[in-house]
Design an enzyme around this catalytic site. Sequence first.
Site, PDB file in Angstrom:
ATOM      1  N   HIS A   1       5.622  22.040  29.703  1.00 17.47           N
ATOM      2  CA  HIS A   1       4.313  21.908  30.349  1.00 17.47           C
ATOM      3  C   HIS A   1       4.149  20.559  31.050  1.00 17.47           C
ATOM      4  O   HIS A   1       3.298  20.424  31.925  1.00 17.47           O
ATOM      5  CB  HIS A   1       3.163  22.170  29.364  1.00 17.47           C
ATOM      6  CG  HIS A   1       3.006  21.170  28.280  1.00 17.47           C
ATOM      7  ND1 HIS A   1       3.702  21.257  27.102  1.00 17.47           N
ATOM      8  CD2 HIS A   1       2.231  20.064  28.191  1.00 17.47           C
ATOM      9  CE1 HIS A   1       3.363  20.241  26.319  1.00 17.47           C
ATOM     10  NE2 HIS A   1       2.472  19.504  26.959  1.00 17.47           N
TER      11      HIS A   1
ATOM     12  N   ASN B   1     -17.734  39.338  35.546  1.00 19.25           N
ATOM     13  CA  ASN B   1     -18.996  40.026  35.732  1.00 19.25           C
ATOM     14  C   ASN B   1     -20.040  39.065  36.319  1.00 19.25           C
ATOM     15  O   ASN B   1     -20.029  37.864  36.017  1.00 19.25           O
ATOM     16  CB  ASN B   1     -19.465  40.572  34.372  1.00 19.25           C
ATOM     17  CG  ASN B   1     -20.863  41.111  34.416  1.00 19.25           C
ATOM     18  OD1 ASN B   1     -21.824  40.367  34.224  1.00 19.25           O
ATOM     19  ND2 ASN B   1     -20.991  42.398  34.685  1.00 19.25           N
TER      20      ASN B   1
ATOM     21  N   CYS C   1     -16.686  46.736  35.955  1.00 20.79           N
ATOM     22  CA  CYS C   1     -17.605  47.198  34.910  1.00 20.79           C
ATOM     23  C   CYS C   1     -18.652  48.171  35.451  1.00 20.79           C
ATOM     24  O   CYS C   1     -19.411  48.751  34.690  1.00 20.79           O
ATOM     25  CB  CYS C   1     -18.309  45.999  34.278  1.00 20.79           C
ATOM     26  SG  CYS C   1     -19.318  45.067  35.450  1.00 20.79           S
TER      27      CYS C   1
END
Length: 184
Positions: A72, A124, A157
């Site tokens: 990393h 969402n 959704c």
Amino acid sequence: MGKHILLAVTGSISAYKSADIANELTKKGYTVDVLMSKSSLEFITPLTLQSLTKRRVHTGVMDEPNPSKINHIELTKPADLFLVAPATANIIGKLANGIADDLISTLALALPSDRAKLIAPAMNTNMYDHPIVQRNLQTLKEIGYKEIQPRESLLACGDFGSGALATADTIIEKVVNTLEGEEA
């Protein structure tokens, strides 16, 4: 071009769009190293992204392919740009609050502060509009991230509103403009 991009893919239904993003950036001559969160693996496979980028895909913070180097840390060294697309509310919260408990969030903390950073939210509408997510996005902007605004669309959704991942073309254009110095 010779520029190097770290593409972080998180667990959103729109993760499949990361294949188009990785493919087009690779075709433009950029080196693209893909980082995948654990939840992104539920939506798209590393093999897809590896096949398109011709590069090893990185999926875990403890995955150390070269024992003499810390993965990393090494991944950040050649990077010119860090792109999170799609960016879930979860990764936005982690990045804004310095939580380093997976490959993407750990690498983000190890990334030199002078590197370009783009974030493309996907979630969402109620989640995107939530004051905590908006505060976290503001915090990221204050530390050098530029947001690629989500689209207004019919979401997975079934709701309609802001939160759909920006189009691949929009994201690619923002990456190219950022790397080629066409954006302030």
